[in-house]
Design a protein around this motif. Structure first.
Motif, short mmCIF file in Angstrom:
data_model
loop_
_atom_site.label_atom_id
_atom_site.label_comp_id
_atom_site.label_asym_id
_atom_site.label_seq_id
_atom_site.Cartn_x
_atom_site.Cartn_y
_atom_site.Cartn_z
N GLY A 12 40.70 31.54 40.83
CA GLY A 12 40.86 32.94 41.04
C GLY A 12 40.09 33.85 40.22
O GLY A 12 39.45 33.37 39.19
N GLN A 13 39.58 34.94 40.89
CA GLN A 13 38.62 35.68 40.37
C GLN A 13 39.07 37.42 40.29
O GLN A 13 39.53 37.51 41.36
N PHE A 14 38.78 37.95 39.21
CA PHE A 14 38.90 39.32 39.17
C PHE A 14 37.84 39.90 38.88
O PHE A 14 37.24 39.51 37.95
N GLY A 15 37.40 41.45 39.24
CA GLY A 15 36.14 42.15 38.95
C GLY A 15 36.52 43.44 39.00
O GLY A 15 37.53 43.95 40.04
N TYR A 16 36.01 44.04 38.03
CA TYR A 16 36.09 45.77 38.16
C TYR A 16 34.75 46.26 37.98
O TYR A 16 34.04 46.23 37.00
N LEU A 17 34.47 47.10 39.12
CA LEU A 17 33.20 47.78 39.03
C LEU A 17 33.33 49.30 38.41
O LEU A 17 34.14 50.08 38.95
N PRO A 20 29.81 54.84 38.45
CA PRO A 20 28.87 55.80 38.04
C PRO A 20 27.66 54.95 37.37
O PRO A 20 26.60 55.21 37.49
N ALA A 21 28.06 53.73 36.54
CA ALA A 21 26.97 52.88 35.99
C ALA A 21 26.65 51.65 36.53
O ALA A 21 25.70 51.19 36.29
N ASP A 22 27.24 51.47 37.81
CA ASP A 22 27.03 50.32 38.69
C ASP A 22 27.19 48.77 37.81
O ASP A 22 26.25 48.04 38.04
N VAL A 23 28.01 49.11 36.99
CA VAL A 23 28.25 47.61 35.96
C VAL A 23 29.82 47.32 36.50
O VAL A 23 30.57 48.04 36.53
N GLU A 24 29.63 45.72 36.50
CA GLU A 24 30.92 45.09 36.87
C GLU A 24 31.36 44.16 35.80
O GLU A 24 30.46 43.38 35.28
N GLY A 49 36.28 31.87 32.30
CA GLY A 49 35.14 32.75 31.75
C GLY A 49 35.05 33.95 32.25
O GLY A 49 35.77 34.52 32.89
N GLY A 50 33.99 34.74 31.86
CA GLY A 50 34.00 35.89 32.44
C GLY A 50 32.28 36.56 32.33
O GLY A 50 31.60 35.83 31.60
N GLY A 51 32.17 37.65 32.80
CA GLY A 51 30.81 38.21 32.75
C GLY A 51 30.74 39.51 33.04
O GLY A 51 31.63 40.38 33.25
N VAL A 52 29.26 39.97 33.00
CA VAL A 52 29.01 41.28 33.30
C VAL A 52 27.99 41.26 34.31
O VAL A 52 26.79 40.71 34.09
#
Length: 98
Positions: A12-17, A20-24, A49-52
């Motif tokens: 399972g994966q979750f992301g939030y973009l 304005p900064a184009d950072v996820e 885990g997680g990341g940017v």
């Protein structure tokens, strides 16, 4: 004759973009399980885990960093002990597509 590495898995994966900064910011949990007992050489394994991700020019040019903790059934008799004895994985990726 070597045993097959048969098993089942899930992630399972979750992301939030932040537009304005184009950072996820992303997080993921996954596992594989040996459900065939002695007929498979698969070892139960988990990762969390997680990341940017930074999208400099959309997917054509991006920088990604992530961290994962990986553990399996050989690292301890309980999930807590196996996780404590797990392996840390760091990754830095630069993607350039043209």
């Amino acid at each position: 004759m070597a045993l097959a590495r048969d098993g089942v898995g899930w992630f399972g994966q979750f992301g939030y973009l932040i537009p304005p900064a184009d950072v996820e910011f992303v997080t993921r949990y996954s596992f594989v399980r040996n459900i065939f007992g002695d007929k498979s050489s698969m070892i139960d394994r988990d990762e969390l885990g997680g990341g940017v991700n930074w999208y400099i020019a959309e997917h054509n040019f991006k920088i990604a960093f992530d961290y994962f903790r990986v553990w399996d059934g050989l690292l301890g008799p309980t999930v807590r002990e196996a996780m404590a004895n797990g392996v840390d994985r760091f990754r830095l990726q630069i993607q350039l597509a043209f």
